[in-house]
Enzyme design. Structure first.
Site, mmCIF file in Angstrom:
data_model
loop_
_atom_site.group_PDB
_atom_site.id
_atom_site.type_symbol
_atom_site.label_atom_id
_atom_site.label_comp_id
_atom_site.label_asym_id
_atom_site.label_seq_id
_atom_site.Cartn_x
_atom_site.Cartn_y
_atom_site.Cartn_z
ATOM 1 N N LYS A 1 0.836 -1.219 0.000
ATOM 2 C CA LYS A 1 0.000 0.000 0.000
ATOM 3 C C LYS A 1 0.865 1.262 0.000
ATOM 4 C CE LYS A 1 -2.378 -1.694 3.567
ATOM 5 N NZ LYS A 1 -2.182 -3.154 3.519
ATOM 6 N N ASP B 1 -0.977 6.273 6.878
ATOM 7 C CA ASP B 1 -1.050 4.836 7.141
ATOM 8 C C ASP B 1 -1.898 4.595 8.390
ATOM 9 O OD1 ASP B 1 -0.574 2.189 6.691
ATOM 10 O OD2 ASP B 1 1.474 2.185 7.464
ATOM 11 N N THR C 1 -5.670 -1.718 7.347
ATOM 12 C CA THR C 1 -5.906 -3.166 7.349
ATOM 13 C C THR C 1 -7.331 -3.470 7.795
ATOM 14 O OG1 THR C 1 -5.027 -3.282 9.607
ATOM 15 C CG2 THR C 1 -3.488 -3.720 7.806
ATOM 16 N N ARG D 1 6.178 -8.349 1.088
ATOM 17 C CA ARG D 1 7.084 -7.961 2.177
ATOM 18 C C ARG D 1 7.799 -9.179 2.755
ATOM 19 N NH1 ARG D 1 4.224 -4.860 6.826
ATOM 20 N NH2 ARG D 1 4.193 -3.212 5.259
#
Length: 363
Positions: free
Chosen positions: A88, A133, A182, A241
């Site tokens: 993201k 974020d 999330t 990741r």
């Protein structure tokens, strides 16, 4: 006492010999830190061509960006949601690069006070991108400041005290807000409705992850064949990741134990040594499933109980471990708690504990 020149020389020599290893160690640590920073910077794609995966979203963004350029207006506000590690933040950077504007990155927990969000909004320049974020953790005051800023590009400021309080509307430069979360369901309705594009980032396929791994290997100057890349990809929990982390660990293993080239067998050995199985489950994943099966008869069992028994925070279980276990069909959520599935019993070699093939015990 008078010390001779010879003694001075010896002492200097001894001092140098004691200092040398320390300086060498510090140099190595500095170089390692510099390498990690350079690696993290280079590993992030800069363009849509370099960005692997999320093909549907990329096509939508390309059209939206081209339209905003032709209209000469800022890009609509965007909200990206999905499990952690899917790119993201990286995608936000790619968008800024494709448009040709700066991006300011922050997180919701860092915007505790009204002046934090006001300060960052006032510092923006026309067309720039603000990336927040964990936006679902934004507090109510910060949210309310964002509403007029997102819609009409102004903020309400108050001055004075008591009866002399005055409200001023101060314009802010036209900007694009990109939020990442999330937990899209945790966002308030008014905030969610102010985003022009809302998109879920999907888990990656093995082929997509293999491409990510080969690109990372090229940046790290590591030799890896197609089968080696696929082996790492299959154990990367469908997450870039994690794939980028495992390629580094596998490269270390290949360099120390072999000639440095990663093949399927070497990747398998390296990841087995890290206790990462063929589905990408680690010790904590297996401990979670085994706890449900052995201690609670396969479930259902509440998340709070699992948290205490495992010694893990409930949020960590929900955000880090559960999404992948659910996606692989190893865990089921019910209104009474979590249950291990038949696939979990089979994967852990515990089918004998569930001879009737039940998913949890509901009596």
């Amino acid at each position: 006492m008078i010390i001779s020149d010879d003694n001075n020389k010896n002492n200097k020599h001894k001092g140098a010999s004691h200092d040398a290893p320390k300086c060498k160690s510090q140099d190595l640590e500095t170089k390692e830190l510099e390498f990690d920073k350079t690696y993290e910077k280079n590993i992030r794609p800069k363009t849509f061509i370099e960005y692997i995966g999320q093909s549907t979203l990329k096509e939508t963004l390309k059209i939206t960006i081209e339209a905003s350029k032709k209209r000469n207006i800022p890009l609509d506000h965007l909200l990206f949601y999905g499990p952690p590690g899917l790119g993201k933040t990286t995608l936000a950077g790619v968008i800024a690069n494709e448009i040709g504007v700066n991006i300011k990155i922050t997180s919701a927990p860092a915007l505790e006070r009204p002046r934090d969000i006001i300060g960052i909004l006032m510092s923006l320049k026309g067309g720039e991108i603000l990336f927040i974020d964990e936006i679902h953790r934004l507090n109510k005051v910060a949210e309310e400041i964002l509403y007029p800023a997102m819609e009409d590009f102004f903020i309400d400021l108050t001055t004075g005290k008591s009866q002399s309080v005055k409200t001023m509307r101060v314009p802010v430069p036209k900007f694009t807000l990109i939020g990442a979360t999330t937990k899209a369901g945790a966002l308030s309705g008014p905030l969610r409705d102010r985003f022009g594009i809302i998109h879920r980032l999907e888990f990656y396929t093995i082929d997509e992850l293999a491409q990510v791994i080969k690109r990372s290997a090229q940046i790290l100057d590591i030799k890896i064949d197609d089968e080696g890349a696929k082996e790492i990809a299959s154990r990367s929990r469908a997450t870039p990741r994690i794939a980028n982390r495992l390629i580094k660990r596998t490269a270390d293993y290949a360099l120390v134990k072999y000639d440095g080239k990663i093949t399927r067998q070497i990747a398998k050995e390296a990841l087995d040594s890290l206790c990462i199985d063929n589905l990408g489950l680690d010790n904590t994943d297996r401990a979670l499933l085994e706890l449900i099966i052995k201690n609670y008869g396969g479930g259902p069992v509440g998340i709070e109980t699992l948290s205490v028994a495992l010694g893990e925070d409930t949020r960590t279980i929900e955000d880090v471990y559960e999404p992948y276990l659910l996606q692989k069909g190893l865990l089921a959520r019910t209104n009474r708690g979590r249950c291990a599935t038949k696939s979990a019993y089979k994967h852990l070699g515990m089918s004998h504990l569930n001879p009737d093939g039940q998913i949890g015990i509901f009596d």
